[in-house]
Scaffold this motif. Sequence first.
Motif, PDB file in Angstrom:
ATOM      1  N   LYS A  28      20.707   8.957  -4.104  1.00 47.75           N
ATOM      2  CA  LYS A  28      20.087   8.088  -5.429  1.00 47.75           C
ATOM      3  C   LYS A  28      18.523   8.200  -5.013  1.00 47.75           C
ATOM      4  N   GLU A  29      17.741   8.608  -5.872  1.00 49.96           N
ATOM      5  CA  GLU A  29      16.145   8.395  -5.647  1.00 49.96           C
ATOM      6  C   GLU A  29      15.615   7.026  -5.510  1.00 49.96           C
ATOM      7  N   ALA A  30      14.871   6.688  -4.366  1.00 50.90           N
ATOM      8  CA  ALA A  30      14.502   5.608  -4.193  1.00 50.90           C
ATOM      9  C   ALA A  30      12.989   5.610  -3.367  1.00 50.90           C
ATOM     10  N   TYR A  31      12.355   4.475  -3.322  1.00 50.55           N
ATOM     11  CA  TYR A  31      11.266   4.256  -2.680  1.00 50.55           C
ATOM     12  C   TYR A  31      11.247   3.501  -1.357  1.00 50.55           C
ATOM     13  N   ALA A  32      10.383   4.001  -0.084  1.00 46.64           N
ATOM     14  CA  ALA A  32      10.288   3.213   0.818  1.00 46.64           C
ATOM     15  C   ALA A  32       9.330   2.450   0.682  1.00 46.64           C
ATOM     16  N   ALA A  62      20.745  -7.150  -1.910  1.00 47.65           N
ATOM     17  CA  ALA A  62      19.722  -6.380  -2.489  1.00 47.65           C
ATOM     18  C   ALA A  62      20.227  -4.918  -2.859  1.00 47.65           C
ATOM     19  N   PHE A  63      21.132  -4.418  -1.710  1.00 44.68           N
ATOM     20  CA  PHE A  63      21.911  -3.219  -1.939  1.00 44.68           C
ATOM     21  C   PHE A  63      22.552  -2.884  -3.179  1.00 44.68           C
ATOM     22  N   GLU A  64      23.179  -4.097  -3.589  1.00 44.65           N
ATOM     23  CA  GLU A  64      24.182  -4.027  -4.795  1.00 44.65           C
ATOM     24  C   GLU A  64      23.197  -4.345  -5.921  1.00 44.65           C
ATOM     25  N   LYS A  65      22.033  -5.212  -5.999  1.00 40.69           N
ATOM     26  CA  LYS A  65      21.273  -5.188  -6.892  1.00 40.69           C
ATOM     27  C   LYS A  65      20.313  -4.127  -7.440  1.00 40.69           C
ATOM     28  N   LEU A  66      20.371  -3.004  -6.451  1.00 44.25           N
ATOM     29  CA  LEU A  66      19.587  -1.758  -6.606  1.00 44.25           C
ATOM     30  C   LEU A  66      20.411  -0.658  -6.963  1.00 44.25           C
ATOM     31  N   GLU A  67      21.682  -1.021  -7.027  1.00 48.66           N
ATOM     32  CA  GLU A  67      22.800   0.066  -7.137  1.00 48.66           C
ATOM     33  C   GLU A  67      22.503   1.230  -6.374  1.00 48.66           C
ATOM     34  N   LEU A  68      22.262   1.084  -5.124  1.00 49.38           N
ATOM     35  CA  LEU A  68      21.780   2.148  -4.171  1.00 49.38           C
ATOM     36  C   LEU A  68      23.220   2.999  -3.865  1.00 49.38           C
ATOM     37  N   ALA A  69      23.078   4.163  -3.529  1.00 50.35           N
ATOM     38  CA  ALA A  69      24.191   5.232  -3.285  1.00 50.35           C
ATOM     39  C   ALA A  69      23.556   6.451  -2.464  1.00 50.35           C
ATOM     40  N   VAL A  70      24.122   7.084  -1.711  1.00 46.76           N
ATOM     41  CA  VAL A  70      23.763   8.455  -0.924  1.00 46.76           C
ATOM     42  C   VAL A  70      23.421   9.450  -2.337  1.00 46.76           C
ATOM     43  N   ASN A 114      11.239  -4.406   7.871  1.00 43.81           N
ATOM     44  CA  ASN A 114       9.867  -4.579   7.270  1.00 43.81           C
ATOM     45  C   ASN A 114       9.695  -3.441   5.875  1.00 43.81           C
ATOM     46  N   VAL A 115      10.890  -2.573   5.977  1.00 44.30           N
ATOM     47  CA  VAL A 115      10.795  -1.445   5.067  1.00 44.30           C
ATOM     48  C   VAL A 115      11.639  -1.967   4.028  1.00 44.30           C
ATOM     49  N   MET A 116      10.994  -2.162   2.757  1.00 46.83           N
ATOM     50  CA  MET A 116      11.766  -2.672   1.606  1.00 46.83           C
ATOM     51  C   MET A 116      12.159  -1.349   0.700  1.00 46.83           C
ATOM     52  N   VAL A 117      13.090  -1.450  -0.098  1.00 37.77           N
ATOM     53  CA  VAL A 117      13.587  -0.443  -1.093  1.00 37.77           C
ATOM     54  C   VAL A 117      13.411  -0.833  -2.302  1.00 37.77           C
ATOM     55  N   ALA A 118      12.960   0.343  -3.359  1.00 35.32           N
ATOM     56  CA  ALA A 118      12.748  -0.027  -4.636  1.00 35.32           C
ATOM     57  C   ALA A 118      13.238   1.132  -5.438  1.00 35.32           C
ATOM     58  N   VAL A 119      13.593   0.979  -6.887  1.00 31.16           N
ATOM     59  CA  VAL A 119      14.221   2.186  -7.558  1.00 31.16           C
ATOM     60  C   VAL A 119      13.659   2.237  -9.014  1.00 31.16           C
ATOM     61  N   ARG A 140       0.795  -1.158   0.062  1.00 28.70           N
ATOM     62  CA  ARG A 140      -0.161   0.081  -0.041  1.00 28.70           C
ATOM     63  C   ARG A 140       0.826   1.439   0.102  1.00 28.70           C
ATOM     64  N   ASN A 141       2.087   1.199   0.759  1.00 27.76           N
ATOM     65  CA  ASN A 141       2.995   2.390   0.944  1.00 27.76           C
ATOM     66  C   ASN A 141       4.101   2.350  -0.004  1.00 27.76           C
ATOM     67  N   VAL A 142       4.010   3.331  -0.791  1.00 28.88           N
ATOM     68  CA  VAL A 142       5.256   3.604  -1.820  1.00 28.88           C
ATOM     69  C   VAL A 142       5.735   4.847  -1.670  1.00 28.88           C
ATOM     70  N   LEU A 143       6.669   5.201  -0.737  1.00 29.38           N
ATOM     71  CA  LEU A 143       6.829   6.593  -0.433  1.00 29.38           C
ATOM     72  C   LEU A 143       8.009   6.859  -1.172  1.00 29.38           C
ATOM     73  N   LYS A 144       7.909   8.105  -2.153  1.00 28.73           N
ATOM     74  CA  LYS A 144       9.217   8.464  -3.027  1.00 28.73           C
ATOM     75  C   LYS A 144      10.269   9.283  -1.989  1.00 28.73           C
ATOM     76  N   GLY A 145      11.412   9.101  -2.292  1.00 27.69           N
ATOM     77  CA  GLY A 145      12.544   9.932  -1.423  1.00 27.69           C
ATOM     78  C   GLY A 145      13.717   9.853  -2.025  1.00 27.69           C
ATOM     79  N   LYS A 146      14.801   9.982  -1.470  1.00 24.37           N
ATOM     80  CA  LYS A 146      16.121  10.065  -1.676  1.00 24.37           C
ATOM     81  C   LYS A 146      16.900   9.347  -0.523  1.00 24.37           C
ATOM     82  N   VAL A 147      17.964   8.784  -0.969  1.00 22.29           N
ATOM     83  CA  VAL A 147      18.648   8.062   0.046  1.00 22.29           C
ATOM     84  C   VAL A 147      19.692   9.107   0.661  1.00 22.29           C
TER      85      VAL A 147
END
Lengths: 69, 69, 69, 69, 69, 69
Positions: free
Chosen positions: A53-57, A43-51, B63-68, A6-13
Motif C-alpha cells: 500500500k502507498e503510505a507516507y512516513a 492505528a495500523f487497522e485505522k489506516l488499513e495498512l498492508a504490504v 517518532n515516525v508516524m504513518v499517513a495514507v 516538515r517531513n512527509v515522505l511518500k513511499g510504499k509499505v
Amino acid sequence: MKISARNVLKGKVVAVEMGAVNAEVLIEVAPGIEVASIITKAAFEKLELAVGKEAYAVLKASNVMVAVD
Amino acid sequence: MKISARNVLKGKVVAVEMGAVNAEVLIEVAPGIEVASIITKAAFEKLELAVGKEAYAVLKASNVMVAVD
Amino acid sequence: MKISARNVLKGKVVAVEMGAVNAEVLIEVAPGIEVASIITKAAFEKLELAVGKEAYAVLKASNVMVAVD
Amino acid sequence: MKISARNVLKGKVVAVEMGAVNAEVLIEVAPGIEVASIITKAAFEKLELAVGKEAYAVLKASNVMVAVD
Amino acid sequence: MKISARNVLKGKVVAVEMGAVNAEVLIEVAPGIEVASIITKAAFEKLELAVGKEAYAVLKASNVMVAVD
Amino acid sequence: MKISARNVLKGKVVAVEMGAVNAEVLIEVAPGIEVASIITKAAFEKLELAVGKEAYAVLKASNVMVAVD
C-alpha cells in the motif's frame, strides 16, 4: 489534510511486523531506502495498512537528529 | 558509536538555514529524497556540518508516524 | 490524509504568537480548553493558519503524559 | 510540582486498556473531548490510576502538531 | 503532582542561556553530571528558574536512547 | 559517530527488563543516579547490551522537561 510536520515522505509499505500492542511498518521511500515506524495496532487497522500500500512516513524536523562519522 | 535509534539514514547535507537559536539542515538520503532536521546551533557547530558533508539522519521508529491518502 | 497519531482534536485557532523561527498556535478544542502548539514559521505559512481558522491539534498518544495531584 | 510542559489539561480517566507492557489511558478533558495517552504499566501503577480518577494530560507544545483540511 | 514520566532526576540549576524564544537550562543531577534542557521562555518564567534553584530533569523513558562505542 | 543530541551521558547498564516487544534498560550515570530507557528488542540485540556493559544515555535537550516543587 495538511499537517505541520516538515517531513512527509511518500513511499510504499514493504514489510509489517505485528506485535501484541504495536506494529512495525517499513516504508520504502526510494529504491533501497526504508524508514521504520512503530505505531499502535489500532492505528495500523485505522489506516488499513498492508504490504504494497502507498503510505507516507511523517516526521517532525525537530525529531530528526543528525550524526556524522 | 552505535545507537538504539532504528533509522540511521546515510546521506549528504544539501542545504542549511541558520536561525538565531536553531539550524535547519536538509539531508539528501536518495536522489530527490530530502529529510529536514532542526538542531541547535551548538550541535551544528559540534558536528562541523556544511553543505556537501556526509551525514546521517537519525530517527527513532516511534517518532515516525504513518499517513495514507 | 489519515494519520497514525491517535489524537486528532478538532478546534479553532484562537491565538497566534509569531517568533523569529517558530510560531505558537493556540487551538480551542472545547469551550475554554486550549491546546498550545509550537510549529515552525514555514509550517505556519504552509497551512495558511490565522485566528478563527478551523484546525486540528494532532498528538501521538505516546507523547501524552499523565499526572495526578 | 510545576512542570515546564506548556499543556497541563485537567480531566478525568474515562477508560483504561491494559497491555503486556503499556497501558492506554483515555482522559476526558471536556464533555466528549478525550485525549489518549500510552504510558508504561509501571507508571500506571505509580499514579494509582483508575476509571473515574482526576488526572491531567500533560503535553509539550513542541509535540503538538497542527493539521488543516 | 506525580507524573507518568519514568525519569524524574533531582538536581540544581547550574547555568542558564536565554534565547529569543527558548531558554537552555543546565541541571546538575550529580557532581559533574549535567543534563541540558531546552524549554520555552514562558515555561522558564512560569517555574521562576534561576541559577542555584533546585529543579528536576523530567524525561520519558521512551525518549532516552542508548548508544555504545 | 558524533550525534546532534545535546546530552550524551556515559554510564553502565545496571539492570535490564525484557518485554515482548521492548526492553527497559537502566543506565547508572553516577553513583545512585539511574536513567531508564525503553528501546526495542531489536535495538537491544543490535547494541549487544547486557548488565555491566558501558553505555551512553542519549537525550535531545528538547525532550528534557524541567519541574520544580
